[in-house]
Design a protein around this motif. Structure first.
Motif, PDB file in Angstrom:
ATOM      1  N   GLY A 209       0.792  -1.219   0.000  1.00 42.38           N
ATOM      2  CA  GLY A 209       0.000   0.000   0.000  1.00 42.38           C
ATOM      3  C   GLY A 209       0.826   1.272   0.000  1.00 42.38           C
ATOM      4  N   SER A 210       2.144   1.166   0.103  1.00 38.22           N
ATOM      5  CA  SER A 210       3.009   2.343   0.124  1.00 38.22           C
ATOM      6  C   SER A 210       3.080   2.976  -1.266  1.00 38.22           C
ATOM      7  N   ARG A 211       2.998   4.298  -1.323  1.00 41.50           N
ATOM      8  CA  ARG A 211       3.001   5.021  -2.596  1.00 41.50           C
ATOM      9  C   ARG A 211       4.426   5.144  -3.124  1.00 41.50           C
ATOM     10  N   LEU A 212       4.626   4.834  -4.400  1.00 39.01           N
ATOM     11  CA  LEU A 212       5.963   4.836  -4.997  1.00 39.01           C
ATOM     12  C   LEU A 212       6.105   5.811  -6.155  1.00 39.01           C
ATOM     13  N   ALA A 213       5.070   6.587  -6.445  1.00 38.04           N
ATOM     14  CA  ALA A 213       5.150   7.588  -7.520  1.00 38.04           C
ATOM     15  C   ALA A 213       4.249   8.759  -7.172  1.00 38.04           C
ATOM     16  N   ASP A 214       4.756   9.982  -7.343  1.00 36.07           N
ATOM     17  CA  ASP A 214       3.942  11.155  -7.074  1.00 36.07           C
ATOM     18  C   ASP A 214       3.163  11.544  -8.339  1.00 36.07           C
ATOM     19  N   GLU A 215       2.325  12.565  -8.227  1.00 33.48           N
ATOM     20  CA  GLU A 215       1.448  12.943  -9.335  1.00 33.48           C
ATOM     21  C   GLU A 215       2.233  13.384 -10.569  1.00 33.48           C
ATOM     22  N   ALA A 216       3.335  14.098 -10.367  1.00 36.73           N
ATOM     23  CA  ALA A 216       4.133  14.556 -11.505  1.00 36.73           C
ATOM     24  C   ALA A 216       4.744  13.382 -12.264  1.00 36.73           C
ATOM     25  N   THR A 217       5.185  12.380 -11.518  1.00 36.21           N
ATOM     26  CA  THR A 217       5.762  11.191 -12.149  1.00 36.21           C
ATOM     27  C   THR A 217       4.704  10.441 -12.944  1.00 36.21           C
ATOM     28  N   ILE A 218       3.521  10.256 -12.350  1.00 34.67           N
ATOM     29  CA  ILE A 218       2.434   9.559 -13.038  1.00 34.67           C
ATOM     30  C   ILE A 218       2.033  10.313 -14.304  1.00 34.67           C
TER      31      ILE A 218
END
Length: 264
Positions: free
Chosen positions: A115-124
Motif C-alpha cells: 500500500g506504500s506510494r511509490l510515484a507522485d502525481e508529476a511522475t504519473i
C-alpha cells in the motif's frame, strides 16, 4: 543461440520480493541475461516501505549507456521510475537509435503491494511518454484507474479506460488482475483496432504475493527479447507468476515474497 539481453530499469527492494531483485530472478530463470539501471533505493520489507532515495537522473542514464554500448539490449523492462525527471531522461535515452527499436515492457508502478506510494502525481503524469513507446504496458486496476482518471467498476469501464489511453497514443495495454468474471484472475490485452485477448485462471488465495507485477512484466520482456510473440510471452509469464505464488516460502509478517527460486 545467444542469450537474450534484458535491461531492467527499476527500483531496488531491500526485502528481495519485488523490484530489481524480483526482475533479476525472473529474467535469469526464464533463460535471459539480466542487466540493470537502478532508479531508486527503497528500504522495505513485507510490511511496507519506510524510505525511498531516488538515484540522480544522470546516473540512471549512465547505467543504461554502460550496458547498451558494450553488451547490447534485446528487450527493456521499466518498473519503479523514481521521479518525473527520470521518466523524461529515460524516454529521451530510449529515443536514441541504438535503443529506439528495442521492445519495451512498461509496468507503471505507483503503489507497492503493502500500500506504500511509490510515484507522485508529476511522475504519473509523465508516464505517457513511456506508454507511447511501449510494446505493452501492464497496469493493475488501481494503476489503470489512476492513468485514465476514471473509476473502474466493471468490464465496460475497464475497456473504456484502456481504449481511451490507446486513443491518446499509448501502445498495447495489459490490464492485470481484473477479476472478470468474478472469482477468476483475468488479464485483458487491449490493442488498437483489435478485440481484447484474455487469459484466465483460478485466483490463488495467498498474502505472499509481493512482486507479482514486477515478475509478470519482466517475464514478458524476457519472452520478447527471446523472439516470442507478445501473446506467447504473456502466457508464459503468467504461468511463471502462478508457479512462483504456489511456491512462496512464507517469509515475513505481511505480503511476503514469491518462490522464484523453486522454478527451474
Amino acid at each position: 543461440m545467444s542469450i537474450a539481453r534484458i535491461l531492467i530499469i527499476a527500483g531496488s527492494d531491500s526485502g528481495g520480493g519485488a523490484g530489481i531483485q524480483a526482475d533479476i530472478k525472473t529474467v535469469t530463470l526464464l533463460g535471459g541475461h539480466a542487466m540493470t539501471a537502478i532508479t531508486a533505493l527503497t528500504a522495505q520489507n513485507t510490511l511496507g516501505v519506510t524510505a525511498v532515495h531516488a538515484v540522480p537522473a544522470d546516473m540512471v542514464i549512465a547505467q543504461i549507456d554502460a550496458v547498451a554500448s558494450d553488451i547490447g539490449v534485446d528487450a527493456i523492462k521499466i518498473g519503479m521510475i523514481g521521479s518525473a525527471e527520470i521518466v523524461e531522461a529515460v524516454a529521451d535515452r530510449l529515443d536514441r537509435p541504438d535503443l529506439a527499436a528495442v521492445p519495451l515492457v512498461f509496468d507503471p508502478v505507483m503503489i507497492a503491494t503493502s500500500g506504500s506510494r511509490l510515484a507522485d502525481e508529476a511522475t504519473i503524469a509523465a508516464f505517457g511518454r513511456l506508454m507511447r513507446r511501449a510494446a505493452v504496458s501492464t497496469p493493475n486496476l488501481d494503476e489503470l484507474a489512476a492513468l485514465s482518471g476514471a473509476p473502474l467498476r466493471d468490464e465496460a469501464a475497464i475497456t473504456h479506460a484502456a481504449v481511451r489511453l490507446i486513443g491518446q497514443g499509448s501502445g498495447p495495454i495489459l490490464a492485470t488482475g481484473t477479476g472478470i468474471p468474478r472469482g477468476r484472475l483475468t488479464d485483458l490485452l487491449f490493442d488498437a483496432g483489435d478485440e481484447p485477448q484474455s487469459w484466465q485462471a483460478e485466483r490463488i488465495d495467498t498474502i505472499h504475493d509481493h512482486g507479482t507485477g514486477c515478475t509478470l512484466a519482466s517475464g514478458i520482456a524476457t519472452g520478447l527479447g527471446q523472439g516470442m510473440t507478445l501473446a506467447d510471452a504473456i502466457g508464459r509469464a503468467r504461468d511463471f507468476v502462478r508457479a512462483a505464488l504456489l511456491a512462496a516460502p512464507g517469509l515475513g509478517q505481511g505480503h511476503g515474497p514469491m518462490g522464484h527460486r523453486a522454478i527451474g
